[in-house]
Design a protein around this motif. Structure first.
Motif, PDB file in Angstrom:
ATOM      1  N   TYR A 153       2.941   3.839  -2.537  1.00 44.51           N
ATOM      2  CA  TYR A 153       3.516   3.517  -3.852  1.00 44.51           C
ATOM      3  C   TYR A 153       3.291   2.041  -4.230  1.00 44.51           C
ATOM      4  O   TYR A 153       3.495   1.142  -3.416  1.00 44.51           O
ATOM      5  CB  TYR A 153       5.028   3.754  -3.859  1.00 44.51           C
ATOM      6  N   GLY A 154       2.977   1.826  -5.512  1.00 48.49           N
ATOM      7  CA  GLY A 154       2.918   0.469  -6.077  1.00 48.49           C
ATOM      8  C   GLY A 154       1.974  -0.436  -5.317  1.00 48.49           C
ATOM      9  O   GLY A 154       0.872  -0.033  -4.943  1.00 48.49           O
ATOM     10  N   ASP A 155       2.434  -1.687  -5.080  1.00 43.55           N
ATOM     11  CA  ASP A 155       1.559  -2.633  -4.380  1.00 43.55           C
ATOM     12  C   ASP A 155       1.677  -2.512  -2.859  1.00 43.55           C
ATOM     13  O   ASP A 155       1.026  -3.256  -2.117  1.00 43.55           O
ATOM     14  CB  ASP A 155       1.827  -4.084  -4.828  1.00 43.55           C
ATOM     15  N   GLY A 156       2.537  -1.592  -2.388  1.00 43.84           N
ATOM     16  CA  GLY A 156       2.651  -1.346  -0.945  1.00 43.84           C
ATOM     17  C   GLY A 156       3.407  -2.432  -0.204  1.00 43.84           C
ATOM     18  O   GLY A 156       3.446  -2.446   1.028  1.00 43.84           O
ATOM     19  N   ARG A 157       4.032  -3.349  -0.977  1.00 46.28           N
ATOM     20  CA  ARG A 157       4.651  -4.492  -0.287  1.00 46.28           C
ATOM     21  C   ARG A 157       6.175  -4.392  -0.194  1.00 46.28           C
ATOM     22  O   ARG A 157       6.846  -5.359   0.166  1.00 46.28           O
ATOM     23  CB  ARG A 157       4.206  -5.789  -0.966  1.00 46.28           C
ATOM     24  N   ASN A 158       6.721  -3.214  -0.511  1.00 47.75           N
ATOM     25  CA  ASN A 158       8.161  -3.014  -0.316  1.00 47.75           C
ATOM     26  C   ASN A 158       8.458  -3.043   1.176  1.00 47.75           C
ATOM     27  O   ASN A 158       7.650  -2.577   1.973  1.00 47.75           O
ATOM     28  CB  ASN A 158       8.597  -1.674  -0.918  1.00 47.75           C
ATOM     29  N   VAL A 159       9.622  -3.566   1.502  1.00 50.52           N
ATOM     30  CA  VAL A 159       9.953  -3.760   2.921  1.00 50.52           C
ATOM     31  C   VAL A 159      11.090  -2.832   3.343  1.00 50.52           C
ATOM     32  O   VAL A 159      12.107  -2.722   2.643  1.00 50.52           O
ATOM     33  CB  VAL A 159      10.381  -5.227   3.170  1.00 50.52           C
ATOM     34  N   GLU A 195       6.352  -4.386   5.754  1.00 47.80           N
ATOM     35  CA  GLU A 195       5.864  -3.936   4.444  1.00 47.80           C
ATOM     36  C   GLU A 195       5.219  -2.560   4.619  1.00 47.80           C
ATOM     37  O   GLU A 195       4.577  -2.288   5.652  1.00 47.80           O
ATOM     38  CB  GLU A 195       4.808  -4.911   3.910  1.00 47.80           C
ATOM     39  N   ASN A 196       5.349  -1.720   3.590  1.00 46.76           N
ATOM     40  CA  ASN A 196       4.807  -0.351   3.699  1.00 46.76           C
ATOM     41  C   ASN A 196       3.311  -0.341   4.028  1.00 46.76           C
ATOM     42  O   ASN A 196       2.835   0.522   4.770  1.00 46.76           O
ATOM     43  CB  ASN A 196       5.027   0.407   2.389  1.00 46.76           C
ATOM     44  N   VAL A 197       2.588  -1.306   3.469  1.00 53.04           N
ATOM     45  CA  VAL A 197       1.134  -1.322   3.697  1.00 53.04           C
ATOM     46  C   VAL A 197       0.827  -1.599   5.177  1.00 53.04           C
ATOM     47  O   VAL A 197      -0.130  -1.039   5.743  1.00 53.04           O
ATOM     48  CB  VAL A 197       0.426  -2.320   2.737  1.00 53.04           C
ATOM     49  N   VAL A 198       1.662  -2.410   5.797  1.00 57.47           N
ATOM     50  CA  VAL A 198       1.462  -2.709   7.232  1.00 57.47           C
ATOM     51  C   VAL A 198       1.771  -1.462   8.064  1.00 57.47           C
ATOM     52  O   VAL A 198       1.026  -1.095   8.981  1.00 57.47           O
ATOM     53  CB  VAL A 198       2.360  -3.905   7.660  1.00 57.47           C
ATOM     54  N   LEU A 199       2.876  -0.800   7.704  1.00 59.59           N
ATOM     55  CA  LEU A 199       3.245   0.454   8.387  1.00 59.59           C
ATOM     56  C   LEU A 199       2.098   1.477   8.266  1.00 59.59           C
ATOM     57  O   LEU A 199       1.727   2.150   9.229  1.00 59.59           O
ATOM     58  CB  LEU A 199       4.523   1.018   7.745  1.00 59.59           C
TER      59      LEU A 199
END
Ligand code: NAD
Ligand code: DAU
Length: 332
Positions: free
Chosen positions: A204-210, A245-249
């Motif tokens: 979702y989005g920029d993937g930077r939600n934590v 961050e979601n992108v890291v996950l």
């Protein structure tokens, strides 16, 4: 103790029942669960014949049934809820019903039957998005979506029953759980199972939600401790202490499944998407709890579990799930 566990056929509830029966040889558990799409008797197949365990299919909004299942019970642990944020954006009714009215029904029954303890399972989402620092138990509640607003309603009602009627309520608010038996609509099992099948991972989005990730067995240990040692009328935060961050996950899941980054598909953001959750777990730490499963090893164990339990999740990803997935992701 004899426990009434509500919502025990879901993800955390089933892990908790197994944990209790393993850790407390003399305990008995009655599991009251409606078996919604998220409830699955297969989650507890291994203990079905344990004489200390009994299952009752039913709704926590059914006052007569709840009173009946409370017979001889020392404590209630309420996991029952509609729990998926995305579904609360399109079908909020069930969330209000179970997460608010269901809690009210349990409170009334516990009051009437004079049960010595009701542990209500809540979430760090009730604090809303946290730009800096971490939420403490006395912080104001600022829920952002119908799920977290319903959970906040349940919490406030529970605390009001303690203050006005002395109903012995305790609340836990945990961060994002991951581990075995999680219905594959949530990000960790969805991304693991999609990756196994070479399907896109919709970020979702920029993937930077934590999110602050907590292994489900660490949550079970904390819940069990609060159940036995927590103080009436108190709230206890439970955080994994591992904010990502979601992108890291997502990259970590791709690495563990051995799949390429080209599987990542950026999709339109979730409306009202909270940027970051973070809880201060000092209070539950003072009871003697600390997370014991480091994130990297626990995620690896989780990926392995989904690899080794395709017969558990493949049937779930057909049927009801397929219709939901199409509706949720097709035009995004
Ligand atoms: P889940 O969706 O996997 O399971 C919910 C269970 O409740 C299912 O077995 C379902 O059949 C049952 N249920 C739903 N409505 C019911 C009703 N009216 N009567 C009886 N049973 C009913 O949820 P989960 O992820 O295991 O979450 C359990 C609890 O923990 C919820 O209260 C949730 O808000 C809270 N929580 C979850 C997380 C997480 O990361 N999963 C984090 C913090 C808090
Ligand atoms: O914080 C505790 C809460 O954690 C619990 O109270 C909820 O019951 C539980 O569902 C969970 O809520 P989230 O909304 O954080 O979990 P979800 O797995 O839906 O999403 C985690 C993050 O991943 C979130 O930032 C949204 C993002 N996401 C999610 C899905 C399903 C994606 O990028 N793509 C997806 O397809």
């Amino acid at each position: 103790m004899k426990l009434l566990v509500t919502g025990g056929a879901g993800f955390i509830g089933s892990n908790f029942i197994r944990y209790v029966l393993r850790e407390h040889a003399d305990d008995r558990v009655v599991n009251l669960d409606k078996l919604t799409y998220a409830g699955n008797p297969a989650n507890l197949a291994d203990i079905q014949r344990d004489p200390r365990y009994a299952f009752v299919q039913g709704d926590i909004c059914d006052a007569a049934l709840v009173r009946e299942t409370l017979r001889g019970v020392d404590a209630v642990v309420n996991f029952a809820a509609e729990s998926h944020v995305d579904r609360s954006l399109v079908e909020p009714d069930g969330f209000l019903r179970t997460d608010v009215f269901g809690v009210f029904t349990l409170l009334e029954a516990v009051r009437e039957c004079r049960i010595p303890r009701l542990l209500h399972i809540s979430t760090d989402e009730v604090y809303g998005s946290v730009a800096h620092g971490s939420s403490a138990e006395q912080d104001p509640l600022r829920p952002s979506n119908p799920y977290s607003a319903s959970k906040a309603g349940g919490d406030l009602l529970a605390l009001s029953y303690w203050r006005t009627h002395g109903v012995p309520v305790v609340i836990t608010r945990s961060s994002n759980n991951f581990g075995p038996y999680q219905y594959p609509e949530k990000v960790v099992p969805l991304f693991i199972t999609n990756a196994i099948d070479d399907q896109p991972l919709p970020l979702y989005g920029d993937g930077r939600n934590v999110r602050d990730w907590l292994y489900v067995l660490d949550n079970c240990a904390a819940i069990d401790l609060v159940l036995r040692r927590g103080r009436d009328g108190e709230v206890y935060n439970i955080g994994g202490g591992h904010e990502v961050e979601n992108v890291v996950l997502t990259h970590e899941i791709l690495r563990l499944t051995g799949k390429p980054e080209t599987l990542i598909r950026r999709v339109t953001d979730r409306p009202g998407h909270d940027r970051r959750y973070s809880v201060d777990s000092t209070k539950v730490g003072q009871l003697g709890w600390a997370p014991r499963h480091p994130f990297a090893a626990a995620l690896e164990t989780t990926v392995r579990w989904y690899r080794e339990h395709e017969s558990w999740w493949r049937p779930l990803k057909s049927g009801e799930f397929r219709a939901w997935y199409e509706r949720q992701y097709a035009n995004r």
